[in-house]
Write a protein that holds these residues in place. Sequence first.
Motif, short mmCIF file in Angstrom:
data_model
loop_
_atom_site.label_atom_id
_atom_site.label_comp_id
_atom_site.label_asym_id
_atom_site.label_seq_id
_atom_site.Cartn_x
_atom_site.Cartn_y
_atom_site.Cartn_z
N GLU A 35 1.84 8.70 -6.38
CA GLU A 35 2.30 10.18 -6.22
C GLU A 35 3.44 10.87 -7.20
O GLU A 35 3.27 11.94 -7.84
CB GLU A 35 2.69 10.62 -4.77
CG GLU A 35 2.72 11.91 -4.43
CD GLU A 35 1.58 12.87 -4.97
OE1 GLU A 35 1.59 14.25 -5.05
OE2 GLU A 35 0.43 12.46 -4.99
N VAL A 36 4.74 10.14 -7.18
CA VAL A 36 5.63 10.53 -7.94
C VAL A 36 5.16 10.64 -9.47
O VAL A 36 5.70 11.52 -10.11
CB VAL A 36 6.72 9.63 -7.80
CG1 VAL A 36 8.04 9.78 -8.90
CG2 VAL A 36 7.25 9.40 -6.51
N ALA A 37 4.60 9.57 -9.99
CA ALA A 37 4.17 9.55 -11.49
C ALA A 37 3.09 10.57 -11.48
O ALA A 37 3.15 11.23 -12.67
CB ALA A 37 3.23 7.98 -11.60
N ARG A 38 2.10 11.09 -10.51
CA ARG A 38 1.27 12.10 -10.81
C ARG A 38 1.79 13.34 -10.96
O ARG A 38 1.38 14.24 -12.08
CB ARG A 38 0.25 12.10 -9.67
CG ARG A 38 -1.19 11.06 -9.84
CD ARG A 38 -2.11 11.53 -8.70
NE ARG A 38 -1.55 11.03 -7.52
CZ ARG A 38 -1.39 9.68 -6.95
NH1 ARG A 38 -1.77 8.81 -7.69
NH2 ARG A 38 -1.10 9.74 -5.74
N VAL A 83 0.69 -1.11 -0.12
CA VAL A 83 -0.17 -0.03 0.01
C VAL A 83 0.90 1.05 -0.07
O VAL A 83 0.80 2.22 -0.84
CB VAL A 83 -0.91 -0.01 1.24
CG1 VAL A 83 -1.75 1.17 1.17
CG2 VAL A 83 -2.17 -1.17 1.00
N VAL A 84 1.80 1.32 0.96
CA VAL A 84 2.71 2.30 1.05
C VAL A 84 3.33 2.62 -0.35
O VAL A 84 3.59 3.61 -0.72
CB VAL A 84 3.92 2.40 2.22
CG1 VAL A 84 4.59 3.56 1.92
CG2 VAL A 84 3.10 2.37 3.44
N VAL A 85 4.08 1.40 -0.91
CA VAL A 85 4.79 1.75 -2.24
C VAL A 85 4.02 2.26 -3.49
O VAL A 85 4.28 3.04 -4.13
CB VAL A 85 5.43 0.30 -2.53
CG1 VAL A 85 5.95 0.37 -4.00
CG2 VAL A 85 6.71 0.12 -1.66
N ALA A 86 2.78 1.65 -3.35
CA ALA A 86 1.70 1.83 -4.59
C ALA A 86 1.34 3.47 -4.22
O ALA A 86 1.33 4.21 -5.27
CB ALA A 86 0.66 1.26 -4.38
N GLU A 87 1.20 3.79 -3.26
CA GLU A 87 0.73 5.29 -2.78
C GLU A 87 1.80 6.19 -3.48
O GLU A 87 1.77 7.28 -3.84
CB GLU A 87 0.28 5.54 -1.49
CG GLU A 87 -1.09 4.88 -1.27
CD GLU A 87 -1.57 5.00 0.56
OE1 GLU A 87 -0.60 5.49 1.15
OE2 GLU A 87 -2.70 4.59 0.73
N ALA A 88 2.92 5.87 -2.70
CA ALA A 88 4.34 6.82 -2.87
C ALA A 88 4.59 6.90 -4.38
O ALA A 88 4.75 7.99 -4.93
CB ALA A 88 5.43 6.18 -2.08
N LEU A 89 4.63 5.64 -5.10
CA LEU A 89 5.31 5.73 -6.41
C LEU A 89 3.90 6.36 -7.48
O LEU A 89 4.33 6.88 -8.41
CB LEU A 89 5.44 4.61 -6.94
CG LEU A 89 6.70 3.78 -6.43
CD1 LEU A 89 7.09 2.47 -6.67
CD2 LEU A 89 8.05 4.86 -6.39
#
Length: 151
Positions: free
Chosen positions: A144-147, A136-142
């Motif tokens: 956000e970077v992509a967005r 969950v943390v990795v999906a949210e963090a990456l």
Amino acid sequence: MAETRWLDEQEMATWRGFLAASNLVARRLEQQLKDEAGLSHTQYEILVHLSAAPERALRMTELAERLITSKSGLTYQVAQLEKAGLVGRRSCPSDVRGVVAFLTEPGYEALRAAAPGHVAAVRAALIDVLDREQLVVVAEALGEVARRLRD
């Protein structure tokens, strides 16, 4: 001129971890697809995106945007897939300048054959290494970077 904000110890560890993990995962998946399916990772992703599109077809410009790649790089990869009979190209009916890539039946079958091994490799290299909270943390963090980089 603004002063450089150097990375602190935690930030540097994050950056180095990201570089190492992303490069190792990419290499592992590239090798798995080459060995088992005779495809590059980019070619596999082209087949995936076309298979999910209406009528298994997308304009080349839209496909390039989805793959986050250059039009020239995409044209080369699609040409390789076309030579193998996995993808075809035709003129766009609504815009004579546009080109549509479409998935052929052999392309769909190649994707169906490659997918189980690829999913297993993705699991082994990344997904099953992390627990649910980390995912969950990795999906949210990456995400956000992509967005931010897309804006």
